[in-house]
Design an enzyme around this catalytic site. Sequence first.
Site, mmCIF file in Angstrom:
data_model
loop_
_atom_site.group_PDB
_atom_site.id
_atom_site.type_symbol
_atom_site.label_atom_id
_atom_site.label_comp_id
_atom_site.label_asym_id
_atom_site.label_seq_id
_atom_site.Cartn_x
_atom_site.Cartn_y
_atom_site.Cartn_z
ATOM 1 C CB CYS A 1 -0.321 2.969 -7.250
ATOM 2 S SG CYS A 1 1.248 3.669 -7.762
ATOM 3 C CG HIS B 1 -0.097 0.877 -3.809
ATOM 4 N ND1 HIS B 1 0.539 0.136 -4.785
ATOM 5 C CD2 HIS B 1 0.519 2.086 -3.780
ATOM 6 C CE1 HIS B 1 1.483 0.880 -5.329
ATOM 7 N NE2 HIS B 1 1.498 2.057 -4.743
ATOM 8 C CG ASN C 1 5.053 1.926 -5.535
ATOM 9 O OD1 ASN C 1 4.322 1.287 -6.284
ATOM 10 N ND2 ASN C 1 4.759 3.140 -5.106
#
Length: 330
Positions: free
Chosen positions: A111, A256, A286
């Site tokens: 990520c 993030h 996400n």
Amino acid sequence: MGINIIGTGMFVPDVIAGNEDFARIVDTSDEWITTRTGIKTRHITNGTLNFQMGAAAAKEAVEEAGIDPQEIDMIIATTVTPDCLTPSLACLVGKELGIESAAGMDLNAACAGYVFALDVAKHYLESGEFETILIVSSEIITRMVDYSDRSTCVLFGDGAGATIVRKGEGMYSCALKGKPQGADKIFTKLPAPNNPFGKNEFDWGNDEMNAAPDYFMQMAGNEVYKFATAAMPEAVEIAAQKAGIGVSEIDMIIPHQANVRIVNTAIKRLKLPKERFYVNIQEFGNISSACIPLALAQLSHQGRLHKGDKICLVGFGAGLTYGASIFEWE
Ligand code: COA
């Protein structure tokens, strides 16, 4: 030397799964998901391949930059969910864009991928090796989600973000970090080979990894949560220190998007006003490495980034990887 993001783009598939849809397939509720994660909906692929999503985002970025795609001399793709083990996502996106000549490679820092890729791009631009770099971050995370596991399936969505990057004149600093001892905290295993010569089973040196099914993501949620809440402010502080500025001078932080509670903890630790953090997790969940460039594209399209603004990108993920960069918007 700074970086100049001359174009941004994004793509999300049109199927949207809301919390109520998850309540029909696992033992969960809108209330639990909203209060524990901040997520309300996520976009989910409906037959669009990862490279097609990435190419759609890249085309938008090329258009915004006002360049000919043939000017792109390097493509860096970030993904943990490629369509093929080979060729790279970067080359598939380049093919889709009709690019005749460009160096393409994939980068997997989970990520945190976009933050890592931007730093790689910066160094190639600085060396003079390449002049126009496409960074495309595209993910079909739902490809590795176990829809019977309520603790992970509600968290993830699909989508892509892309940027066209050239040399800039403003400030740039970056802190890339990692904790490889946490490599077994989030993982997705590929199957053992099926060759006629060797032993076709592996010993991962770890009972949990040996027992895990292939292809499905496994995550130690609480441990990752603890890591993320410490990693995010740490990376921002180091990047600010390297830039020679105080954290309070940052105009916009794009974190993030894994859990809104992780962002809220960072807000408290960094003692910054909430408005300086961009959050869109409620809509997309996400999307791994695509979260940050997708958010950049949204902010740019909304006219919310101004020349001279100090932008901070901060990511963390499987690996465990983490990192932050700070640069002036040009
Ligand atoms: N719906 C309802 N209950 C759920 C649930 C869901 N979707 N998922 C987990 N639960 C349950 C658990 O089973 C547990 O039940 P129990 O107490 O009966 O055992 C309870 O909720 C609490 O679980 P816990 O794991 O402590 O919840 P949490 O508040 O820590 O939230 C995460 C779980 C995964 C949302 C959170 O740990 C997290 O966000 N971790 C970081 C993940 C991350 O960032 N991953 C990506 C890195 S890029």
